[in-house]
Design an enzyme around this catalytic site. Sequence first.
Site, PDB file in Angstrom:
ATOM      1  N   THR A 191       0.839  -1.189   0.000  1.00 56.96           N
ATOM      2  CA  THR A 191       0.000   0.000   0.000  1.00 56.96           C
ATOM      3  C   THR A 191       0.878   1.245   0.000  1.00 56.96           C
ATOM      4  O   THR A 191       1.863   1.321   0.733  1.00 56.96           O
ATOM      5  CB  THR A 191      -0.948   0.028   1.194  1.00 56.96           C
ATOM      6  N   GLU A 338      -5.769  -2.540   3.203  1.00 57.62           N
ATOM      7  CA  GLU A 338      -5.753  -3.370   4.399  1.00 57.62           C
ATOM      8  C   GLU A 338      -7.035  -4.179   4.582  1.00 57.62           C
ATOM      9  O   GLU A 338      -7.061  -5.130   5.365  1.00 57.62           O
ATOM     10  CB  GLU A 338      -5.517  -2.502   5.640  1.00 57.62           C
ATOM     11  N   LYS A 447      -9.329  21.856  11.056  1.00 57.46           N
ATOM     12  CA  LYS A 447      -9.964  22.506  12.206  1.00 57.46           C
ATOM     13  C   LYS A 447      -9.603  23.981  12.155  1.00 57.46           C
ATOM     14  O   LYS A 447      -8.466  24.374  12.415  1.00 57.46           O
ATOM     15  CB  LYS A 447      -9.523  21.881  13.522  1.00 57.46           C
ATOM     16  N   TRP A 452     -14.756  22.302  12.723  1.00 52.60           N
ATOM     17  CA  TRP A 452     -14.306  21.321  11.742  1.00 52.60           C
ATOM     18  C   TRP A 452     -14.836  21.674  10.356  1.00 52.60           C
ATOM     19  O   TRP A 452     -16.004  22.034  10.193  1.00 52.60           O
ATOM     20  CB  TRP A 452     -14.787  19.914  12.120  1.00 52.60           C
TER      21      TRP A 452
END
Length: 551
Positions: A191, A338, A447, A452
């Site tokens: 990966t 994964e 942030k 957010w």
Amino acid sequence: MPKASESRQVRLTPSAYAYPLLIKQLLHTPLATCPEQEIVYRDQTRHNYWTFRHRIGQLASGLLEIDVGPGDTVAVMDWDSHRYLECYFAVPMTGAVLMTANVRLSPEQLAYTLNHSGARALLINADFLPMLAEMRDKLEHIDRFVLLDDTGSTAVPDDFVDEYENLLARSSPDFAFPDFDENTVATTFYTTGTTGLPKGVCFSHRQIVLHTLAETAALTSAPRQGRIHRDDVYMPMTPMFHVHAWGMPYVATMLGLKQVYPGRYAPDSLLELMMRERVTFSHGVPTLLQMVLSCPAAAAADLRGWKVVVGGSALPRVLAQTALERGIDVFTGYGMSETGPILTLAQVKTATPADTSHELDMRTRTGLPVPLVELRIVDEQMHDVAHDGKTSGEIVARAPWLTYGYVGDPAASERLWAGGYLHTNDIGVIDSQGYLQITDRLKDVIKSGGEWVSSFELEDLISQHPAVAEVAVVCVKDAKWGERPLPLIVLKAGEFADEQSIQKHLKEYAIRGVISQYAVPERVVFVDAIDKTSVGKVDKKLLRAKYQTAG
């Protein structure tokens, strides 16, 4: 006192067959029910499943002849082809490990993954011989090379054992594939979605078979939309080196579908092959679907009935709408290297209101978990958050096919599985109907001034501006607010937009309450192209570094 109750184990009859979940078991149904079905490679090769099984036996015998067998790792560098499909089966079915090498890595990175995997043999397309020359002196274990050649005109290098078709031609198809422990490693790949060197993941036969069954169950359980069936014609638009091409070659083979392999991807050739072979089911990243729809030949093509799963990056609403208008059944799939990879599919529930806008929302969400997947949204203490479509947390998962860890990296493996759940590092919400929606990556969340801001949401809204072809939003440092979103925008050919028009576009959504005023960026950067990873994903790590000090 009576004895405490005890669980009882199934008592096996000595002569009973325990049926280990091995990749070879996926071949029983197609060979029994549709052996004359076709497997096609470009305009070069066309044969049936009987021939496919014959060639798998020849490849296994040929590998044994060159002293490659159980426990050895066999690496493959090829475009999407019938040969790659044969390797998906023959290599692990002998008890060896298939290493799908990422041909889009740099020679240095590729050499690292080949060495780290312990590969002893390499099957390599002639197109990659120049890359092999660059990394040859860095390879530590490989001492057997087999040439893959589409033209038939490439001379076999002196130190290669043979050319692929020659190896098969002189080898017996009657290879008796043995039974062994279903937990035997079948595949490994690397990966590139993390920092530092590529990380290796591996999967057992049991994991691949269970993933195949669950993915099949999810795709065949849909009554209409997002459904696959035995009359479909399958063609991947995902590299076969990348997460088992999302597992679909195993699904297509088990179901006995006609399979079409396109070789190297080019929008015109993909479209031509799709029309000629009447392809009905594909999957790929958003960028490739956009390229196919934008190529000149697409304007006159009848794309009705084509089903396309989009993954790797979020499916932009505008792209989904364009595809739907062409009669394409487009929807999102989600997973990661994964997770082997499928966790969710954005299929539309039958009871969904017949409203185009609402249906677009469903198709572009991250989706519903496929069978056997336990999906949670948790806070930093691993407590579940509300499934209200608003409260966000990290997505963690369990499923029987998730990788058990990173090869040779126990510390990273423990972090991956902290608390007994695989941590995706994705932030998301789940609504009351069970649909997951990713809102950001942990490392990408912004942030700003204590609030957010979702880069994914901004990307989706900016992509709806009529002049925008492609957009990526990254987090940059800000002296006043700590962090701010920075949109990087590629404009459509012949279209114009400036910073003010993009801001005005977003402010309209802020006025309607779709996003907060804080989310509207002060700066916008227009670029000629957006950097991608080797598998076609937006490379936000690189973009953050490149534009951190952009003026």
